[in-house]
Structures are given as structure tokens and as C-alpha cells.
Design an enzyme around this catalytic site. Structure first.
Site, PDB file in Angstrom:
ATOM      1  CB  CYS A 115      -0.900  -0.195   1.054  1.00  0.00           C
ATOM      2  SG  CYS A 115      -1.706  -1.368   0.778  1.00  0.00           S
ATOM      3  CG  HIS A 255      -2.782   3.731   2.980  1.00  0.00           C
ATOM      4  ND1 HIS A 255      -3.555   2.756   1.380  1.00  0.00           N
ATOM      5  CD2 HIS A 255      -3.212   2.001   3.499  1.00  0.00           C
ATOM      6  CE1 HIS A 255      -4.550   2.505   1.177  1.00  0.00           C
ATOM      7  NE2 HIS A 255      -3.655   1.034   2.765  1.00  0.00           N
ATOM      8  CG  ASN A 286      -7.011  -1.206   1.431  1.00  0.00           C
ATOM      9  OD1 ASN A 286      -6.338  -0.266   0.627  1.00  0.00           O
ATOM     10  ND2 ASN A 286      -6.144  -1.710   2.400  1.00  0.00           N
TER      11      ASN A 286
HETATM   12  O1  UT7 Z   1      -3.704  -1.410   3.872  1.00  0.00           O
HETATM   13  C1  UT7 Z   1      -2.981  -2.025   4.392  1.00  0.00           C
HETATM   14  C2  UT7 Z   1      -3.142  -1.985   5.535  1.00  0.00           C
HETATM   15  N1  UT7 Z   1      -5.106  -2.137   6.530  1.00  0.00           N
HETATM   16  C3  UT7 Z   1      -4.995  -1.836   7.310  1.00  0.00           C
HETATM   17  O2  UT7 Z   1      -4.243  -0.784   8.122  1.00  0.00           O
HETATM   18  C4  UT7 Z   1      -6.373  -2.563   7.954  1.00  0.00           C
HETATM   19  C5  UT7 Z   1      -6.290  -2.042  10.013  1.00  0.00           C
HETATM   20  N2  UT7 Z   1      -7.233  -2.641  10.456  1.00  0.00           N
HETATM   21  C6  UT7 Z   1      -7.901  -2.477  10.645  1.00  0.00           C
HETATM   22  O3  UT7 Z   1      -9.354  -1.674   9.818  1.00  0.00           O
HETATM   23  C7  UT7 Z   1      -9.032  -3.318  11.128  1.00  0.00           C
HETATM   24  O4  UT7 Z   1      -8.732  -3.935  12.502  1.00  0.00           O
HETATM   25  C8  UT7 Z   1     -10.610  -3.810  11.239  1.00  0.00           C
HETATM   26  C9  UT7 Z   1     -11.734  -3.578  10.135  1.00  0.00           C
HETATM   27  C10 UT7 Z   1      -9.677  -4.973   9.752  1.00  0.00           C
HETATM   28  C11 UT7 Z   1     -10.941  -5.202  12.069  1.00  0.00           C
HETATM   29  O5  UT7 Z   1     -11.544  -3.967  12.833  1.00  0.00           O
HETATM   30  P1  UT7 Z   1     -11.320  -4.557  14.682  1.00  0.00           P
HETATM   31  O6  UT7 Z   1     -12.482  -3.122  14.880  1.00  0.00           O
HETATM   32  O7  UT7 Z   1     -10.196  -3.871  14.770  1.00  0.00           O
HETATM   33  O8  UT7 Z   1     -12.538  -5.207  14.462  1.00  0.00           O
HETATM   34  P2  UT7 Z   1     -11.511  -6.736  15.354  1.00  0.00           P
HETATM   35  O9  UT7 Z   1     -10.452  -6.936  14.268  1.00  0.00           O
HETATM   36  O10 UT7 Z   1     -11.648  -6.660  16.971  1.00  0.00           O
HETATM   37  O11 UT7 Z   1     -13.179  -7.948  15.774  1.00  0.00           O
HETATM   38  C12 UT7 Z   1     -14.370  -7.253  16.437  1.00  0.00           C
HETATM   39  C13 UT7 Z   1     -15.346  -8.358  16.222  1.00  0.00           C
HETATM   40  C14 UT7 Z   1     -14.779  -9.559  16.238  1.00  0.00           C
HETATM   41  O12 UT7 Z   1     -15.894 -10.480  16.393  1.00  0.00           O
HETATM   42  P3  UT7 Z   1     -16.072 -11.245  18.180  1.00  0.00           P
HETATM   43  O13 UT7 Z   1     -14.514 -11.749  18.427  1.00  0.00           O
HETATM   44  O14 UT7 Z   1     -16.235  -9.454  18.977  1.00  0.00           O
HETATM   45  O15 UT7 Z   1     -17.277 -11.373  18.806  1.00  0.00           O
HETATM   46  C15 UT7 Z   1     -14.564 -10.305  15.108  1.00  0.00           C
HETATM   47  O16 UT7 Z   1     -15.579 -11.587  14.651  1.00  0.00           O
HETATM   48  O17 UT7 Z   1     -16.243  -7.753  14.854  1.00  0.00           O
HETATM   49  C16 UT7 Z   1     -16.352  -8.794  14.285  1.00  0.00           C
HETATM   50  N3  UT7 Z   1     -16.022  -8.997  12.881  1.00  0.00           N
HETATM   51  C17 UT7 Z   1     -17.239  -8.866  11.845  1.00  0.00           C
HETATM   52  N4  UT7 Z   1     -18.468  -8.420  12.667  1.00  0.00           N
HETATM   53  C18 UT7 Z   1     -19.378  -8.094  11.001  1.00  0.00           C
HETATM   54  C19 UT7 Z   1     -14.862  -9.264  11.932  1.00  0.00           C
HETATM   55  N5  UT7 Z   1     -15.376  -8.260  10.775  1.00  0.00           N
HETATM   56  C20 UT7 Z   1     -16.519  -8.241  10.145  1.00  0.00           C
HETATM   57  C21 UT7 Z   1     -17.880  -8.012   9.820  1.00  0.00           C
HETATM   58  N6  UT7 Z   1     -19.030  -7.914   9.976  1.00  0.00           N
HETATM   59  N7  UT7 Z   1     -17.142  -7.473   8.312  1.00  0.00           N
END
Ligand code: UT7
Length: 329
Positions: A115, A255, A286
Site C-alpha cells: 500500500c 492511506h 482500500n
Molecule cells: O492497507 C493495509 C493496511 N490495512 C489496515 O490498516 C487495516 C487495519 N485493520 C483494520 O482496519 C481493522 O482491524 C478491521 C476493520 C480489519 C477490523 O476491525 P476491528 O475493530 O479491529 O475488529 P476486530 O478484528 O477486533 O473484530 C471485532 C469483532 C469480532 O467479533 P468478536 O470476536 O468480538 O465476537 C469479529 O469477528 O467484529 C467481528 N467482525 C465482523 N463482524 C461483522 C470482523 N469482521 C466483521 C464484519 N462484520 N465484516
């Protein structure tokens, strides 16, 4: 005073027509518009046609950049392409675009910095131009992330979209000076965002396909923290390197990985109003290497810069890689 100053003399971008909305994703995986909107700020992303590849999108963005720079492909000395999703491992997408443009005298190569690719290319182009080696360089980022996105993995499939961006960099003509660029990398954290198979370490096999190893795998939480930390530090270093402060910056283009990451970085810029932090994440998601290039092209077309205004770009991605750059109006 430097004798030669690299300038962006034209920009272009290309987004495929097909729109993938949050409600479309609700029908594919266990997710909701509410979750995607609050956790990422994304509403839509663009998806390329089955027969539309990185080279096609890159060529379209390049033609727009050449048109805005008012120069022809035959005047280009070097084509540099950043992509995680090149048409082939080899030959390079840069060579395919060189052929499509008829840029006969242009040397052509791909560069892989995920990226952060667009910023890495701006830095290289600046060095080639200011050393006097080349006169006109075409920088392109082109991504078809939809082909390496696992639409069964809700934690990644809501994030990515397709698109391309380009710019022409030259020592001559009017444009945005590339004033300073600061780049970084940390290969110790390579496993945080990775496509596990398809390279020499794990060549494609029936097993790698069955294990879904040709898709993006990401440790979202850890990447989120690294993204905020690295982009903040890169912005600070870049401003210091240019002997500027945030008061000198008119626009910030981060980004477009997640609206919450952008907001966390924006908090560090006390004097920059939120409307001066340019976002496309809500409509394109993204787009990896293309992300800040698409945003830059949109910004310049919708809000022409006034003399003396400066843009701060910052990016972060797999590798890990990161960087920041200052463009002067
Ligand atoms: O371009 C390269 C760089 N990329 C980035 O910088 C991306 C960086 N990361 C992020 O943007 C975020 O970490 C994500 C958007 C990928 C995830 O968001 P988060 O707030 O960190 O969520 P999480 O991974 O902590 O997940 C929280 C909850 C989980 O459920 P439990 O375990 O708490 O029950 C996930 O299973 O959200 C759940 N979850 C979803 N729920 C509904 C994860 N994805 C989804 C989804 N819809 N699409």
C-alpha cells in the site's frame, strides 16, 4: 537551491464502474452495513470486470495523467508501476502498460511496496529526475484486489476495492513540487499482512488453493495499531525533514485503509480542520497502492490548489512499509 526540482505535472485515476455496496456484502458474508460503516467508514467499493486487469486500469489512469500533463507517451523515459496484483508475476505490468501506451522509449519496471507503493515510486521518480538521469517519468499504481480477496472471510472482504492512479513527474513545466519524502520498512513484521502462497516459498498447488492461501491474510488489530503509529511518525519526520510544521499543510491525504485509522492520525493535527483531511474510503474502500494516488487526483480535480498550499501524503502497508511525502503548490 537545487538546480532541478521534480514536479507532478499531471495526475489521473480510474475506477471500475461496478459498485459493491455494504448491502451486497450482507448477502455474501455474515456482516452488516452498520458494522462495516462504524468499524471502517466504508459504504462502497469498486470491482473490476472479469476481463479487466491491473494493466488495463493502469493504462486508463496513465492516459488521463498524460492528458492532464499535456505530454505524449512518446516523451516518457521511464514507467514505474506499483501493484500487489500485477497481471503476471512476470513480465511486469509496467511493460504491458508501456506497450498499450506505445511509450516506445520508456524503460519499464514494477516495484513492490504494497500500500506504500505510490509513495515509494514518487521518491524514486524524484531521485531519477533530480539526478538528471530522466526527464519525464510516469508513475502508476494499479490494483485488482478483488482477485486476492476471500469473499468468505468477513474480516477482510469488506475492506478492499479495485482501481488505479497515475501521475507524470518532470523537471519541466508547472506542477506540484515533490518537496520531501520519508520512507520506512520493518520486515520483522512481514507476517502481519501476507498472501501466503503463489510465490517461490509456496508455489500454487491444489492444496494451496484448497487452503485459500492465494488470498490476503491480515492480523487486523495489530495492523491497525502499526498503521496509526507508523503513519503518525512518518508525517512528523517528513515535516521535520522539510523544516515545516503542520501549520504549513493545507491538506492531508492518508492511506484510505479505515476511517478510524484516518481519524486517529487526524487527531495529531490540531490545527488542520477535518474538511482538510481528504477521504475517499467511504466510496472506494482500500485500493492498496492506488489509494493515495486516487485521492490526490480527486483532490486536485475538485479543489485546485492555491499557490503556496502544501499537501501531506502518508501511507502504510504490508512489508511492513510506510512513508510520508510533501507536495508543494
Ligand atoms: O492497507 C493495509 C493496511 N490495512 C489496515 O490498516 C487495516 C487495519 N485493520 C483494520 O482496519 C481493522 O482491524 C478491521 C476493520 C480489519 C477490523 O476491525 P476491528 O475493530 O479491529 O475488529 P476486530 O478484528 O477486533 O473484530 C471485532 C469483532 C469480532 O467479533 P468478536 O470476536 O468480538 O465476537 C469479529 O469477528 O467484529 C467481528 N467482525 C465482523 N463482524 C461483522 C470482523 N469482521 C466483521 C464484519 N462484520 N465484516
Amino acid at each position: 537551491m537545487k538546480s532541478r526540482q521534480a514536479k507532478i505535472i499531471g495526475t489521473g485515476s480510474y475506477l471500475p464502474e461496478k459498485v459493491l455496496t455494504n448491502s451486497d456484502l450482507e448477502k455474501i458474508v455474515d456482516t452488516s452495513d452498520e458494522w462495516i460503516t462504524t468499524r471502517t467508514g466504508m459504504k462502497e467499493r469498486r470491482i473490476a470486470q472479469a476481463d479487466e486487469f491491473a494493466s488495463h486500469m493502469g493504462t486508463k489512469a496513465a492516459l488521463r495523467a498524460l492528458e492532464s500533463a499535456k505530454i505524449s507517451a512518446s516523451e516518457i523515459d521511464f514507467i514505474l508501476v506499483a501493484s500487489l496484483t500485477p497481471d503476471y508475476v512476470f513480465p511486469s505490468t509496467a511493460c504491458l502498460i508501456q506497450s498499450a501506451l506505445g511509450a516506445k522509449k520508456a524503460a519499464s519496471a514494477d516495484v513492490q511496496a504494497a500500500c506504500t507503493g505510490y509513495l515509494y515510486l514518487l521518491s524514486m521518480a524524484k531521485a531519477f529526475i533530480e539526478s538528471g538521469q530522466y526527464k519525464n517519468i510516469l508513475v502508476i499504481a494499479a490494483e485488482k484486489l478483488s482477485v486476492i480477496t476471500n469473499y468468505k472471510d468477513r474480516s477482510t472482504c469488506v475492506l478492499f476495492g479495485d482501481g488505479a492512479a497515475a501521475c507524470v513527474i518532470s523537471a519541466e513545466g508547472k506542477g506540484l513540487a515533490i518537496e520531501n519524502i520519508q520512507l520506512g520498512a520493518d520486515g520483522d513484521l512481514a507476517e502481519l499482512i501476507v498472501m501466503p502462497a503463489g510465490g517461490s516459498r509456496k508455489p500454487a498447488s491444489a492444496e494451496t488453493v484448497a487452503n485459500c492461501e492465494h488470498f490476503i491474510k491480515m492480523a487486523g488489530n495489530e495492523v491497525f495499531k502499526q498503521a496509526v503509529r507508523r503513519m503518525e511518525a512518518a508525517c512528523k519526520d517528513c515535516l521535520e525533514g522539510a523544516r515545516l510544521t503542520e501549520n504549513d499543510i493545507s491538506w492531508l491525504i492518508p492511506h484510505q485503509a479505515n476511517s478510524r485509522i484516518i481519524d486517529a492520525i487526524a487527531k495529531r493535527f490540531e490545527h488542520l480542520p477535518s474538511e482538510r483531511i481528504f477521504k475517499t474510503v467511504q466510496k472506494y474502500g482500500n485500493t492498496s497502492a492506488s489509494s493515495i494516488g486516487i485521492a490526490l487526483d480527486e483532490l486536485l480535480r475538485t479543489h485546485p490548489l492555491k499557490s503556496g498550499e502544501k499537501i501531506l501524503l502518508t501511507a502504510f502497508g504490508a512489508g511492513l512499509t510506510w512513508g510520508a511525502g510533501i507536495l508543494g503548490g
